[in-house]
Design a protein around this motif. Structure first.
Motif, mmCIF file in Angstrom:
data_model
loop_
_atom_site.group_PDB
_atom_site.id
_atom_site.type_symbol
_atom_site.label_atom_id
_atom_site.label_comp_id
_atom_site.label_asym_id
_atom_site.label_seq_id
_atom_site.Cartn_x
_atom_site.Cartn_y
_atom_site.Cartn_z
ATOM 1 N N LYS A 156 1.235 9.669 -16.632
ATOM 2 C CA LYS A 156 2.446 10.303 -16.145
ATOM 3 C C LYS A 156 2.382 11.724 -16.064
ATOM 4 O O LYS A 156 3.161 12.293 -15.340
ATOM 5 C CB LYS A 156 3.465 9.675 -16.818
ATOM 6 C CG LYS A 156 3.766 8.393 -17.186
ATOM 7 C CD LYS A 156 3.690 7.518 -15.786
ATOM 8 C CE LYS A 156 3.926 6.059 -16.149
ATOM 9 N NZ LYS A 156 3.912 5.056 -14.788
ATOM 10 N N LYS A 157 1.461 12.277 -16.853
ATOM 11 C CA LYS A 157 1.477 14.013 -16.985
ATOM 12 C C LYS A 157 0.527 14.259 -15.687
ATOM 13 O O LYS A 157 0.491 15.603 -15.625
ATOM 14 C CB LYS A 157 1.058 13.946 -18.203
ATOM 15 C CG LYS A 157 1.857 13.915 -19.569
ATOM 16 C CD LYS A 157 1.368 14.220 -20.799
ATOM 17 C CE LYS A 157 2.164 13.800 -22.146
ATOM 18 N NZ LYS A 157 1.551 14.365 -23.405
ATOM 19 N N ASN A 158 -0.195 13.671 -14.994
ATOM 20 C CA ASN A 158 -0.792 14.019 -14.057
ATOM 21 C C ASN A 158 -0.632 13.321 -12.914
ATOM 22 O O ASN A 158 -1.435 12.637 -11.959
ATOM 23 C CB ASN A 158 -2.510 14.057 -14.231
ATOM 24 C CG ASN A 158 -3.438 14.481 -13.333
ATOM 25 O OD1 ASN A 158 -2.970 15.302 -12.769
ATOM 26 N ND2 ASN A 158 -4.647 13.931 -13.418
ATOM 27 N N TRP B 55 0.904 -1.274 0.002
ATOM 28 C CA TRP B 55 0.078 0.043 0.157
ATOM 29 C C TRP B 55 0.801 1.341 0.189
ATOM 30 O O TRP B 55 1.876 1.244 0.406
ATOM 31 C CB TRP B 55 -0.882 0.084 1.309
ATOM 32 C CG TRP B 55 -1.539 -1.197 1.681
ATOM 33 C CD1 TRP B 55 -1.048 -2.282 2.364
ATOM 34 C CD2 TRP B 55 -2.959 -1.644 0.941
ATOM 35 N NE1 TRP B 55 -2.123 -3.410 2.271
ATOM 36 C CE2 TRP B 55 -3.337 -2.842 1.581
ATOM 37 C CE3 TRP B 55 -3.954 -0.831 0.368
ATOM 38 C CZ2 TRP B 55 -4.513 -3.378 1.285
ATOM 39 C CZ3 TRP B 55 -5.192 -1.455 0.162
ATOM 40 C CH2 TRP B 55 -5.486 -2.858 0.524
ATOM 41 N N ILE B 56 0.223 2.447 -0.335
ATOM 42 C CA ILE B 56 1.000 3.508 -0.240
ATOM 43 C C ILE B 56 -0.046 4.550 0.700
ATOM 44 O O ILE B 56 -1.185 4.328 0.518
ATOM 45 C CB ILE B 56 1.019 4.724 -1.414
ATOM 46 C CG1 ILE B 56 -0.174 4.600 -2.211
ATOM 47 C CG2 ILE B 56 2.240 3.964 -2.151
ATOM 48 C CD1 ILE B 56 0.142 5.444 -3.494
ATOM 49 N N SER C 280 4.228 12.149 1.364
ATOM 50 C CA SER C 280 3.801 13.402 2.094
ATOM 51 C C SER C 280 3.953 14.630 0.880
ATOM 52 O O SER C 280 5.092 14.543 0.430
ATOM 53 C CB SER C 280 4.691 13.661 3.502
ATOM 54 O OG SER C 280 4.515 14.662 4.036
ATOM 55 N N PRO C 281 3.155 15.552 0.843
ATOM 56 C CA PRO C 281 3.467 16.695 0.051
ATOM 57 C C PRO C 281 4.428 17.790 1.039
ATOM 58 O O PRO C 281 3.899 18.506 1.854
ATOM 59 C CB PRO C 281 2.041 17.322 0.150
ATOM 60 C CG PRO C 281 1.298 16.957 1.200
ATOM 61 C CD PRO C 281 1.948 15.489 1.545
ATOM 62 N N LEU C 282 5.507 17.732 0.890
ATOM 63 C CA LEU C 282 6.679 18.258 1.819
ATOM 64 C C LEU C 282 6.516 19.786 1.561
ATOM 65 O O LEU C 282 6.535 20.357 2.605
ATOM 66 C CB LEU C 282 8.208 18.123 1.313
ATOM 67 C CG LEU C 282 8.553 16.471 1.312
ATOM 68 C CD1 LEU C 282 9.819 16.215 1.108
ATOM 69 C CD2 LEU C 282 8.089 15.960 3.138
ATOM 70 N N LYS D 136 -4.345 11.331 -4.633
ATOM 71 C CA LYS D 136 -5.769 12.005 -4.145
ATOM 72 C C LYS D 136 -6.248 11.034 -2.928
ATOM 73 O O LYS D 136 -6.883 11.631 -2.043
ATOM 74 C CB LYS D 136 -6.774 12.128 -5.246
ATOM 75 C CG LYS D 136 -6.288 13.258 -6.341
ATOM 76 C CD LYS D 136 -6.252 14.688 -6.048
ATOM 77 C CE LYS D 136 -5.995 15.673 -7.067
ATOM 78 N NZ LYS D 136 -5.728 16.909 -6.467
ATOM 79 N N SER D 137 -6.128 9.893 -3.157
ATOM 80 C CA SER D 137 -6.705 9.018 -2.085
ATOM 81 C C SER D 137 -5.492 8.957 -1.211
ATOM 82 O O SER D 137 -4.364 8.680 -1.227
ATOM 83 C CB SER D 137 -6.747 7.282 -2.686
ATOM 84 O OG SER D 137 -7.721 7.388 -3.832
#
Length: 264
Positions: A129-131, A25-26, A66-68, A137-138
């Motif tokens: 790969k471009k998005n 999982w991520i 994580s969105p750093l 989002k999950s």
């Protein structure tokens, strides 16, 4: 967790059957929650209706992202195996409301974050790969073993809470780097020999850093040196005494053992 007569609680655990393969999982962990999760080794998510998190069982493995700095800078930061999954209606934190909790055996952090954009082309779960933000989002998502192995083998890992998540992490990183350079110059100008044992150098560096009131153990400083000294261009040489050897890492996580720093 069930409430029994007399106020006693028991956990409803989810175990994986013998012979059943582990899943991979991520999971998203925001920076503000990481220190608490690191301390408790218990995960929860905000989405109370997530079917994915309800499927997690013991011995599964999770990669954390994580969105750093922002949602376009998503990075993988570490991974850990699942010890158990259980139900508990209490909120882990105000915004993490899922009744399903996941207890980890431990967390290994990548010594440097792995930006998703750098390896997206090699990950099968990223279809577009471009998005790049879309697959993330999950909060919780299943991936295959091949992707898990590719991510976790990209960077050396450590059980130590990463410097890049400490408060004022960039200032701390800069301070440690400057301290290494400063100690090196002092030793170079005062040492009669043309080299010094790495472990002796770290002892001097540890004393220097502590003199500024910075609480870092000898082991922490040794690990930081071994992971980051490649950035400074120091020259090292081996030792015949195995007790003097220290593992030093290169920019790709490859390592070699050395005993001395050359004072050149």
């Amino acid at each position: 967790m069930l409430l029994l007569k007399g106020g006693v609680h028991i956990k409803q655990q989810t175990l994986r059957s013998a012979g059943e393969s582990s899943k991979y999982w991520i999971c998203r962990i925001d920076e503000e929650y990481l220190s608490r999760i690191d301390e408790q080794k218990i995960l929860s998510i905000a989405n109370q209706e997530s079917n994915a998190v309800k499927s997690v069982k013991a011995e599964d493995k999770i990669v954390f992202f994580s969105p750093l700095s922002n949602e376009k800078n998503i990075s993988f930061i570490g991974y850990g195996p699942v010890e158990e999954a259980f139900d508990d209606p209490e909120y882990l934190l105000d915004s993490l409301k899922s009744g399903r909790k996941i207890k980890l055996k431990g967390i290994k952090y990548f010594t440097e974050p792995i930006p998703v954009k750098d390896i997206a082309g090699d990950l099968k779960f990223i279809k577009d790969k471009k998005n790049l933000p879309y697959p993330f989002k999950s909060e919780f998502k299943e991936i295959n073993q091949e992707d898990f192995n590719y991510i976790t083998r990209r960077m050396n890992s450590s059980k130590t809470f990463p410097v890049y998540f400490e408060k004022m992490s960039f200032t701390m990183d800069e301070f440690l780097t400057c301290s290494i350079k400063g100690t090196y110059e002092i030793v170079k100008n005062t040492e009669e020999s043309n080299q010094i044992e790495i472990k002796e150098f770290i002892r001097l560096l540890h004393k220097f850093i502590n003199s500024y009131g910075i609480s870092k153990s000898y082991e922490d400083i040794l690990e930081y040196y071994s992971q980051n000294v490649w950035k400074l261009g120091f020259q090292h040489s081996p030792s015949r005494n195995p007790d003097n050897l220290v593992k030093l890492y290169g920019p790709r996580g490859n390592s070699q053992r050395f005993g001395y720093i050359k004072l050149v």
